[in-house]
Design an enzyme around this catalytic site. Structure first.
Site, short mmCIF file in Angstrom:
data_model
loop_
_atom_site.label_atom_id
_atom_site.label_comp_id
_atom_site.label_asym_id
_atom_site.label_seq_id
_atom_site.Cartn_x
_atom_site.Cartn_y
_atom_site.Cartn_z
N SER A 172 19.87 20.41 -17.28
CA SER A 172 20.47 19.14 -17.67
C SER A 172 21.15 18.49 -16.46
O SER A 172 20.51 18.21 -15.46
CB SER A 172 21.44 19.37 -18.84
OG SER A 172 21.84 18.15 -19.41
N ASP A 218 12.74 16.18 -25.96
CA ASP A 218 14.10 16.07 -25.40
C ASP A 218 14.69 14.71 -25.76
O ASP A 218 14.20 13.67 -25.31
CB ASP A 218 14.04 16.25 -23.89
CG ASP A 218 15.41 16.42 -23.25
OD1 ASP A 218 16.41 15.99 -23.85
OD2 ASP A 218 15.47 17.00 -22.15
N HIS A 250 15.75 19.69 -25.48
CA HIS A 250 16.54 19.67 -24.25
C HIS A 250 17.09 21.06 -23.92
O HIS A 250 17.21 21.43 -22.75
CB HIS A 250 17.69 18.68 -24.41
CG HIS A 250 18.54 18.52 -23.19
ND1 HIS A 250 18.08 17.93 -22.03
CD2 HIS A 250 19.84 18.88 -22.94
CE1 HIS A 250 19.05 17.92 -21.12
NE2 HIS A 250 20.12 18.49 -21.64
#
Length: 301
Positions: A172, A218, A250
């Site tokens: 991320s 995601d 994600h």
């Protein structure tokens, strides 16, 4: 922890590229020697571990026995401590090293599974906690580099590491941080952003071989606005690849994931260790039910 002998390896900033290896091989052949010595001469001196197989890179542990140690936040500057995972034997020489950052609001526990997975394949790995859980990607990139600097200069395992063979990873915003780190330190050998998030979309200045991993479903860092533009903005001349996880979210890289591990190991082996035995897993483009899309710049230089 037992002391280990200092490395006697000659520092190199980059290993020979394919053109040089071919030139050397042709020169040997031209001298009338057999093809077998030429192939041996061209092998990377940084190969670690046995010849890979699909089973070996999909396994939860590699060939190396490993140990781990805790890095207290109070003992370092530039990041908030972490955990080091490393091979216990140095019989094959020094190892490349990888620093891994978690994402926004997360701790190192979210990427901890990668520590032993990569270390047992022949790398020294540090998973870090960031100075603040809310640090932005650029800050996480700086912290990844601080962690690598700590590993190679002050850590208890520093003599096990070849400081010229270093890489960064992250999830991320940590993945965005790995792009920032690669942009500011072109001497790195590999970068792997995992479902990365970054407000910057243009990474045309990156000179580090980069594997971009996205996830089809995601909703936090949609591939259309993050991983895909990250990949396409990287120079076409760069060794790069784009792997999109099929039907994944994600958070897919935050728990044991065979596809993430398999291709991360292959990328790190190929570019940190210059181990062409792993090229077979990257070129031609792999196809599997777990992969939604794969793009690359094969053959690699």
């Amino acid at each position: 922890m037992q002391p280990v002998p200092a490395s006697t390896e000659v520092p190199l900033t980059r290993r020979p590229r394919r053109g040089l290896r071919w030139a050397l091989a042709l020169a040997v052949l031209g001298a009338g020697l057999s093809a077998a010595p030429a192939a041996h001469a061209a092998a990377s001196p940084y190969q670690r571990g046995p010849a890979p197989t699909v089973a070996s890179i999909e396994a939860s542990r590699g060939a190396f026995a490993i140990a781990q140690s805790t890095v207290a936040a109070t003992s370092v500057t530039g990041f908030r401590g972490g955990t080091i995972y490393y091979p216990t034997s140095t019989a094959e020489g020094t190892f490349g090293a990888v620093a891994i950052s978690p994402g926004y609001t997360a701790t190192q526990s979210s990427v901890a599974w990668l520590g032993p997975r990569l270390a047992s394949q022949g790398f020294v790995v540090i998973t870090i906690d960031t100075l603040s859980r809310y640090d932005q990607p650029a800050s996480r990139g700086t912290q990844l580099l601080a962690a690598l600097d700590y590993l190679t200069t002050n850590s208890s395992v520093r003599t096990r590491i070849d400081r010229n063979r270093l890489a960064v990873m992250g999830h991320s915003m940590g993945g965005g941080g790995s792009l920032s780190a690669a942009s500011s330190r072109p001497q790195l050998q590999a970068a792997i952003p995992l479902t990365g998030w970054h407000s910057v979309k243009n990474w045309s200045g990156v000179r580090v071989p980069t594997l971009v991993v996205g996830a089809e479903n995601d909703s936090v860092a949609p591939v259309a606005s993050h991983s895909e533009p990250f990949y396409t903005s990287l120079p076409s001349s760069l060794d790069k690849a784009y792997l999109e996880l099929n039907n994944a979210s994600h958070s897919a890289p935050t728990s044991p994931n065979v596809t993430v591990a398999k291709y991360s190991i292959s990328w790190l082996k190929r570019f940190v260790d210059d181990d062409t035995r792993y090229e077979q897993f990257l070129c031609p483009a792999p196809q599997a039910s777990t992969i939604q899309e794969y793009r690359d710049t094969c053959p690699h230089s």
